[in-house]
Scaffold this active site. Sequence first.
Site, PDB file in Angstrom:
ATOM      1  CG  ASN A 150      67.206   9.060  64.852  1.00 35.68           C
ATOM      2  OD1 ASN A 150      68.178   9.691  65.256  1.00 35.68           O
ATOM      3  ND2 ASN A 150      66.660   8.093  65.532  1.00 35.68           N
ATOM      4  N   GLY A 226      74.923   7.373  66.971  1.00 37.12           N
ATOM      5  CA  GLY A 226      74.889   7.126  65.531  1.00 37.12           C
ATOM      6  C   GLY A 226      75.005   5.645  65.261  1.00 37.12           C
ATOM      7  CB  THR A 230      79.775   6.000  62.903  1.00 39.79           C
ATOM      8  OG1 THR A 230      79.056   5.848  61.690  1.00 39.79           O
ATOM      9  CG2 THR A 230      80.500   7.326  62.898  1.00 39.79           C
ATOM     10  CD  GLU A 248      73.607   5.707  74.534  1.00 44.58           C
ATOM     11  OE1 GLU A 248      72.853   4.778  74.187  1.00 44.58           O
ATOM     12  OE2 GLU A 248      74.067   5.820  75.678  1.00 44.58           O
ATOM     13  CB  CYS A 282      68.164   3.926  67.901  1.00 50.72           C
ATOM     14  SG  CYS A 282      67.674   4.945  69.306  1.00 50.72           S
ATOM     15  CD  GLU A 461      74.183   9.609  75.623  1.00 55.15           C
ATOM     16  OE1 GLU A 461      73.084   9.915  75.129  1.00 55.15           O
ATOM     17  OE2 GLU A 461      75.266   9.895  75.090  1.00 55.15           O
TER      18      GLU A 461
HETATM   19  P1  NAD Z   1      76.037   7.968  61.498  1.00 53.73           P
HETATM   20  O1  NAD Z   1      76.876   7.110  62.365  1.00 53.73           O
HETATM   21  O2  NAD Z   1      76.223   7.891  60.032  1.00 53.73           O
HETATM   22  O3  NAD Z   1      76.251   9.516  61.864  1.00 53.73           O
HETATM   23  C1  NAD Z   1      76.040  10.014  63.168  1.00 53.73           C
HETATM   24  C2  NAD Z   1      76.868  11.289  63.329  1.00 53.73           C
HETATM   25  O4  NAD Z   1      78.251  10.946  63.290  1.00 53.73           O
HETATM   26  C3  NAD Z   1      76.662  12.322  62.224  1.00 53.73           C
HETATM   27  O5  NAD Z   1      76.712  13.614  62.790  1.00 53.73           O
HETATM   28  C4  NAD Z   1      77.860  12.076  61.320  1.00 53.73           C
HETATM   29  O6  NAD Z   1      78.235  13.179  60.550  1.00 53.73           O
HETATM   30  C5  NAD Z   1      78.927  11.740  62.332  1.00 53.73           C
HETATM   31  N1  NAD Z   1      80.052  10.946  61.829  1.00 53.73           N
HETATM   32  C6  NAD Z   1      80.085  10.138  60.747  1.00 53.73           C
HETATM   33  N2  NAD Z   1      81.310   9.564  60.639  1.00 53.73           N
HETATM   34  C7  NAD Z   1      82.044  10.015  61.686  1.00 53.73           C
HETATM   35  C8  NAD Z   1      83.373   9.769  62.134  1.00 53.73           C
HETATM   36  N3  NAD Z   1      84.191   8.935  61.490  1.00 53.73           N
HETATM   37  N4  NAD Z   1      83.800  10.385  63.253  1.00 53.73           N
HETATM   38  C9  NAD Z   1      82.970  11.205  63.931  1.00 53.73           C
HETATM   39  N5  NAD Z   1      81.706  11.489  63.553  1.00 53.73           N
HETATM   40  C10 NAD Z   1      81.249  10.890  62.439  1.00 53.73           C
HETATM   41  O7  NAD Z   1      74.546   7.683  61.917  1.00 53.73           O
HETATM   42  P2  NAD Z   1      73.222   8.299  61.274  1.00 53.73           P
HETATM   43  O8  NAD Z   1      73.005   7.635  59.946  1.00 53.73           O
HETATM   44  O9  NAD Z   1      73.251   9.772  61.368  1.00 53.73           O
HETATM   45  O10 NAD Z   1      72.121   7.791  62.313  1.00 53.73           O
HETATM   46  C11 NAD Z   1      71.514   6.549  62.246  1.00 53.73           C
HETATM   47  C12 NAD Z   1      72.127   5.592  63.248  1.00 53.73           C
HETATM   48  O11 NAD Z   1      72.088   6.147  64.560  1.00 53.73           O
HETATM   49  C13 NAD Z   1      71.365   4.291  63.344  1.00 53.73           C
HETATM   50  O12 NAD Z   1      72.281   3.223  63.411  1.00 53.73           O
HETATM   51  C14 NAD Z   1      70.610   4.420  64.649  1.00 53.73           C
HETATM   52  O13 NAD Z   1      70.269   3.206  65.280  1.00 53.73           O
HETATM   53  C15 NAD Z   1      71.590   5.187  65.472  1.00 53.73           C
HETATM   54  N6  NAD Z   1      70.928   5.857  66.599  1.00 53.73           N
HETATM   55  C16 NAD Z   1      71.184   5.388  67.855  1.00 53.73           C
HETATM   56  C17 NAD Z   1      70.548   5.972  68.947  1.00 53.73           C
HETATM   57  C18 NAD Z   1      70.802   5.487  70.337  1.00 53.73           C
HETATM   58  O14 NAD Z   1      70.459   6.194  71.267  1.00 53.73           O
HETATM   59  N7  NAD Z   1      71.386   4.316  70.537  1.00 53.73           N
HETATM   60  C19 NAD Z   1      69.682   7.045  68.734  1.00 53.73           C
HETATM   61  C20 NAD Z   1      69.444   7.488  67.439  1.00 53.73           C
HETATM   62  C21 NAD Z   1      70.087   6.883  66.371  1.00 53.73           C
END
Ligand code: NAD
Length: 480
Positions: A150, A226, A230, A248, A282, A461
């Site tokens: 994002n 993420g 995950t 996070e 997020c 963080e």
């Molecule tokens: P995601 O969890 O699908 O992916 C995040 C990252 O993790 C990607 O690089 C992905 O390739 C990797 N990944 C996927 N499966 C994995 C595994 N099993 N082991 C290690 N890495 C893996 O998330 P997304 O769809 O990219 O992002 C959206 C999500 O992120 C939303 O839930 C959003 O709320 C969250 N987010 C949180 C914050 C925060 O600071 N709390 C900030 C931005 C986004």
Amino acid sequence: MEKIQNYIGGELKAPISGNYLDNVEPATGKVYSRIPESGEADLELAVEAAEAAASYWANTSLENRSAILSKVADLIDSNADELARAEAVDNGKPVNFAKAVDIYRASANIRFFAHAITQFSSESHGMGDIAVNYTLRDPIGVVGCISPWNFPLYLFTWKIAPALAAGNTVIAKPSEITPMTAYLFSKLCIEAGLPDGVLNVLHGTGASIGAPITTHPAIKAISFTGGSSTGAAITKATAGQFKKLSLELGGKNPTLVFADCDFEETVNEVARAAFANQGQICLCGSRIYIERDIYDKFRDALVERVEQIRIGDPLDGATQHGALVSKGHMEKVLSYIELARDEGGTIATGGQRRTLEGRCAEGYFVEPTLIEGLDNQCRTNQEEIFGPVATLQPFDSDGEAVNLANGTRYGLAASVWSRDIKRCHNVARQIDAGIVWVNCWLLRDLRTPFGGVKSSGVGREGGLEALRFFTEPKNVCIKY
Ligand code: NAD
């Protein structure tokens, strides 16, 4: 077609398997570049490079580390237009938003940690005339940083900057959905003279390279941003390895609007909090609670404001609302709008995919959508949609507002809108969240702790919290 490359040991490299994935421009639906599908063999090369650089980088003086990171920040600034355009193409976000938020904050993150490390100190605990303790904070060694789509460059640097500043060497994985600016960033690191192996960037999916990074025994800490599912998978996969984890995760953030708020300002800011970056932050306020006395008036004004948001080509400077990041994500968001209808919700505005003309005719655009008439327990109000969809609900008292706000498994952020300072303090104190904004939203001071509670994450963080995460404390006790 451009092939993105990994960055390993100071060089740009193709994946060892030779396999690439398609990279789609969300505003057009067309493949425009190719992404390495890295795997364990690439990871071994990166670990070797990171281990070889670890001692050198840990012992590089603070001044030198700081100077190199500042140079990287300068290069982001001098390439801001190119990076903003790349982010808009790769992610679908409006180019002006990318420049003002993503790229500006990426360089601000790096510059902040370049300075912060020169001011970082540790504790000393005296025991009268018996002994003194002091705490050493050494770099951990090789660490892993995994980021989402994002805010591709911004969140990538949010992790890498403190990790590098603290003297670690890093293996980083950007999202496979938005890899382009991490690739351009690798080139800037080479230009800045970052020593070989200090930062290694591996592209690919979560399964092909994300999961192997998290479980590799040489990688001692993982900083992950993420989705919550995950985050749960990473926690399970690393159980028993005793790594440091910073997670996070997702959010379903409440926005609490009281009848005594500054009406006009609150309407504008609540709209921004719900729909900035197409609702894909997020921290977006996706559950809007409005004190019943002003519910109808506020709803009408908010609908009017939201209908003014200009949807368009992300590369057009006048666009305020671009494309969602992928076809799959657009379909997920549209399915939640359908679910909201099935659950008895009424669409106050939006609710549809938007088809544009010309270059963007096949793009993944969804209208900013407000839904009312749902209760707090329904799936629409409990699950993270992560798109331009927010719900409206009335409340009658401060206590009810707090209960509604706290009524999900998430606890990342909240915003409170009122001119009563006593109420603001009381409500902020009672909300289960890592961050509460009062009469503002997304106002960030990089020194403050950042993160969530409940299913929104583990650890913090930001500022010194990040430098503490990326160092290993050791107490030394000396008897007099
Ligand atoms: P995601 O969890 O699908 O992916 C995040 C990252 O993790 C990607 O690089 C992905 O390739 C990797 N990944 C996927 N499966 C994995 C595994 N099993 N082991 C290690 N890495 C893996 O998330 P997304 O769809 O990219 O992002 C959206 C999500 O992120 C939303 O839930 C959003 O709320 C969250 N987010 C949180 C914050 C925060 O600071 N709390 C900030 C931005 C986004």
